[in-house]
Design an enzyme around this catalytic site. Structure first.
Site, short mmCIF file in Angstrom:
data_model
loop_
_atom_site.label_atom_id
_atom_site.label_comp_id
_atom_site.label_asym_id
_atom_site.label_seq_id
_atom_site.Cartn_x
_atom_site.Cartn_y
_atom_site.Cartn_z
N ASP A 291 0.83 -1.19 0.00
CA ASP A 291 0.00 0.00 0.00
C ASP A 291 0.87 1.25 0.00
O ASP A 291 1.89 1.32 0.68
CB ASP A 291 -0.89 -0.02 1.26
N GLU B 2 1.10 -0.30 -4.97
CA GLU B 2 0.16 0.77 -5.29
C GLU B 2 0.95 2.08 -5.29
O GLU B 2 1.23 2.65 -4.25
CB GLU B 2 -0.97 0.85 -4.26
#
Length: 855
Positions: A452, A493
């Site tokens: 993330d 990401e």
């Protein structure tokens, strides 16, 4: 006397920590001159002497009187040239024999050594003499070599002066001419037989597995290569890493991995299936529904067919989303115990499903014990695990948000909100704790991580994203992960434009990143009925990333769901699925997309419960769901769509099945095609001698009798039978030219319906005499991709003269040359970034290969 005017770059040692290097020369039977004994080379300036190749500054001594003279210097790792001098002038310089001497181009011979990260104590050698020389080499073409390099380990290292046997940091091989062959040369004090293995990196876990056909057991069950070094010069063959053969590259050589064969499914555990009626999905519920995802039986067609799962955060957290972690080594209690997670993992693996989990490296929860201790006590050892300031630095974040938050008279940094303070990756204790956490889950058996918010990891003052320190950190992360599981997959990401995402997927940082610009282009082109933006973005993506190493998707948990973005139209959803499941990359399907889940607005509404049936609560729970189910569940659910052969769900099943069955759709490179109608997007996927041509109609009207053109390809010329994979219909045949192309070919199928996509498989029906796959004529291009010079290497057992012609993707000839030997260099420095085709013709033998230029 001139020394070394060629190859001076050899001594341009890599920047880094200095390493002890000891020179030793045996003067038994020789008188040492009054000027003493010296060593000179291109290591001297780096070692702190006034300059290189000075015969009077680096003295050797013999304190123990054994006639072996020594000198130790400290220099960075690198390749160095040197020679011994009896006296202090060039008149007393040795001339080592050709067995161990490297000619500098003027007839002067110098010795050479390779220094790694550990001390090297060279074996003593007679003045002007040569010990037995060993040259080890390995062919790494087609493999990704990490920044730590290629090394060799074996039971010869101590004998050769490289410290302990088995040290994977001591002997680094180098590819000084860029041909993909890594080598090292060293000397041994006496003839011997020894065992060795190559290491792609600098940790033993990255050592090659030597096949039994060329391996010898070291007594522990581990197979090694073996070399009987009894001659003056002993050269091992340059075999491919982990094999017993020469590395014969395919004409379209690039690396693929297990994730390139996978179709992933993103799951929010809280919303997938509730096994105990508490309204929240859990590990037991996920396990119960694995047969829907993949039942492990390839003969059945009732399952979706996915082969990879991405679990959104499943570690302990006080929030429903899970991105604010309070314990990086514990499961979220709402989801179940560690034992239940382990049972799920085993059940998934039993069905052939790989599992990656969300790993949040950027921040923790403000309720994490690390932070609560840091916030309550400035003297806490955890204080520096976060970023603090006595005053408010008063700069804003990338989207205009406050990033400094007050607590107990100080300010702490958190880019998202005050409940998720950012971790301070400059603190070595924090880094060690996080690497430990990442190894913990790998040891449990997870197959990798989705990372993330990777672009925010390390800040430089007010520069909050994409810093060099962040990229460096991800290189460390890569090494840490691969040390535990060399096959682990990492996908990041980095929500940004393609050009800013690409650095995260180079230099052994992450294996892939999500391609947000491509996802946007797919949806926008479909919604507008115009393929131009998608066509442009495909060209950008293909020219930017390492081949196939990016993740494709439509939407994810942070975005409005695809069905809503496409106006609730299932025909558009089907077209979108057909496109991203036939494109290169690693496809990710967001849970429920296959049955038309809706969701927009707050994040919780983008992550609503899965719709299994038309019954109460969409079959998600017997209790009260943690979030209300969508109103469309009566029609858009698994049970209803299972029963409808024309449903969106069954469309996804078929597409996933086709991708799994066709290696070309998983591994083939992208080749743009030209179609006769502007509403059509056409591209080819080519892998070895297989091809699938994808043609998609973006219009709301059918297109009659479309024609396609392909300027050239790496396919063999000849006749090909064509079949539409999706419908199974025969689609005529097409003749490929000598360049592997065709012009204005009419597909023998009915009109391409509105929003329909053809997937045309080409199967050769003729054996061409000029096939580029012909084993007797397989020239190689390296490096490929290239940024400057690329070498065309003709087979050693073939003709030494060939015509080399370069074309662009439109089939335009850029250059043509005739070779005068088995090797020819092409200078691509003035070429635009992109894909080119190199045709090599020697007599009747022809090979056309794909070359990628990326400056």
């Amino acid at each position: 006397m001139k020394h070394l005017f060629l190859l001076t770059f050899l001594g341009a040692a890599l920047a880094g920590q200095a390493t002890p290097l000891t020179f030793r020369v045996d003067m038994t039977g020789q008188a040492v001159g009054t000027g003493g004994l010296h060593v000179a080379g291109n290591f001297q300036a780096t070692a702190g002497f006034p300059g290189d190749w000075n015969p009077a500054t680096t003295v050797l001594t013999d304190p123990d009187g054994d006639r072996v003279y020594e000198a130790t210097v400290n220099v960075p790792a690198g390749v160095y040239l040197y020679k011994f001098v009896n006296g202090n002038s060039w008149g007393g310089a040795e001339q080592p024999g050709p067995a161990c001497g490297l000619d500098d181009g003027g007839g002067n011979l110098n010795r050479q050594l390779s220094l790694g990260a550990t001390a090297l104590r060279l074996p003593s050698v007679g003045f002007g003499s040569c010990n037995p020389q060993v040259k080890l080499q390995v062919d790494m073409r087609g493999r990704t070599v990490p920044s730590s390099g290629v090394h060799v380990v074996g039971n010869f290292q101590a004998l050769a002066g490289y410290g302990a046997n088995g040290d994977a940091t001591a002997i680094r091989l180098r590819d000084l001419n860029g041909d993909g062959i890594y080598d090292v040369q060293f000397s041994l004090p006496a003839p011997t037989r020894f065992q060795y293995r190559f290491v792609n990196g600098n940790v033993l876990s990255a050592a090659e597995t030597v096949p039994a056909a060329c391996g010898t057991d070291d007594g522990t069950g581990t197979l090694h290569r073996e070399l009987n070094a009894t001659a003056a010069v002993n050269t091992a063959p340059a075999l491919a890493f982990g094999t017993c053969q020469n590395n014969t590259l395919s004409p379209t050589s690039y690396s693929t991995y297990w994730w390139n064969d996978a179709v992933f499914y993103e799951v929010f555990v809280r919303s997938f299936y509730d096994s105990n009626g508490d309204g929240r999905g859990d590990f037991a519920g996920l396990t119960a529904k694995l047969d829907y995802l993949n039942d492990g039986n390839p003969a059945t067609t009732t399952d979706l067919g996915i082969t990879g799962l991405w679990l959104m955060p499943m570690m302990e957290s006080p929030s429903s989303h899970g991105y604010d972690v309070t314990n990086f080594k514990a499961t979220e209690p709402d989801y179940g115990t560690m034992a239940e997670f382990e049972a799920f993992l085993a059940a998934a693996h039993a069905r052939g499903i790989k599992v990656i989990i969300d790993l949040v490296l950027n921040h923790a929860s403000s309720q994490h014990p690390w932070f609560t201790q840091a916030a309550s006590n400035p003297a806490s050892p955890y204080r520096d695990w976060f970023r603090w300031s006595a005053t408010n630095p008063d700069y804003l974040g990338p989207w205009g948000q406050n990033v400094w938050h007050p607590r107990n008279g100080s300010y702490y940094y958190g880019i998202y909100w005050d409940g998720m303070p950012d971790l301070n990756w400059r603190n070595p204790q924090l880094k060690a704790a996080m690497w430990d956490a990442s190894r913990f889950w790998l040891a449990k058996g997870v197959d990798g991580y989705r990372l993330d918010a990777v672009k925010y990891l390390v800040e430089n003052g007010p520069t909050l994203e994409d810093t060099p320190e962040t990229l460096d950190l991800l290189e460390e992360f890569h090494d840490s992960v691969r040390a535990v599981n060399p096959n682990a997959f990492t996908v990041g990401e980095a929500w940004s434009t393609t050009s800013r995402v690409a650095p995260y997927v180079t230099n052994d940082r992450l294996d892939a990143c999500f391609e947000f610009d491509l996802a946007t282009a797919i949806l926008n082109s479909i919604a507008s009925g115009n393929p131009n933006s998608l066509r442009s973005q495909l060209a950008v993506v293909d020219a930017t990333y390492p081949k196939l190493q990016y993740a494709t998707f439509l939407t994810n948990h942070d975005q409005n769901r695809a069905l809503g973005a496409l106006g609730g139209k299932q025909d558009l959803m089907k077209q979108a699925a057909a496109l991203y499941l036939t494109l290169p990359g690693v496809p990710f399907l967001y849970y429920g997309e296959e049955v038309g889940l809706l969701g927009s607005g707050p994040d919780e509404d983008k992550r609503k419960p899965m719709q299994w049936t038309s019954g109460t609560n969409a079959g998600f729970t017997t209790g009260t769901p943690w979030r209300s189910v969508n109103a469309n569940y009566g029609q858009f659910n698994v049970a209803t769509m299972q029963a409808d052969p024309a449903s969106l769900l069954n469309h996804y099943k078929k597409l996933i099945g086709l991708r799994k069955a066709q290696s070309t759709l998983r591994k083939g490179y992208l080749l743009p095609l030209t179609a006769s109608a502007s509403s059509l997007l056409a591209f080819g996927r080519v892998f070895n001698q297989e091809a699938v041509l994808v043609v998609s109609n973006f219009s709301n009207a059918a297109v009659s009798a479309p024609t396609l053109s392909m300027a050239l390809s790496t396919l063999a010329p000849g006749q090909y039978q064509v079949t539409d994979l999706y419908s199974g219909q025969a689609a005529g045949s097409v003749a490929l030219s000598a360049q592997g192309g065709f012009s204005s070919w009419a597909v023998a199928l009915p009109a391409l319906a509105a929003r329909q996509t053809w997937m045309l498989r080409l199967t050769s029906t003729t054996a061409s005499a000029t096939s580029p796959a012909k084993a007797t004529f397989a020239p190689q291009l390296f490096p490929n991709p290239t940024s400057n010079l690329v070498r065309v290497q003709l087979p050693a057992n073939g003709p030494a003269h060939a015509q080399i012609t370069v074309y662009d993707l439109q089939g335009r000839q850029l250059s043509s040359a005739t070779t005068t030997g088995h090797s020819h260099a092409l200078d691509t420095s003035s070429w635009a970034n992109g894909t080119y085709f190199v045709k090599v013709q020697a007599g009747k033998a022809v090979s056309t290969q794909r070359l990628v230029v990326a400056h």
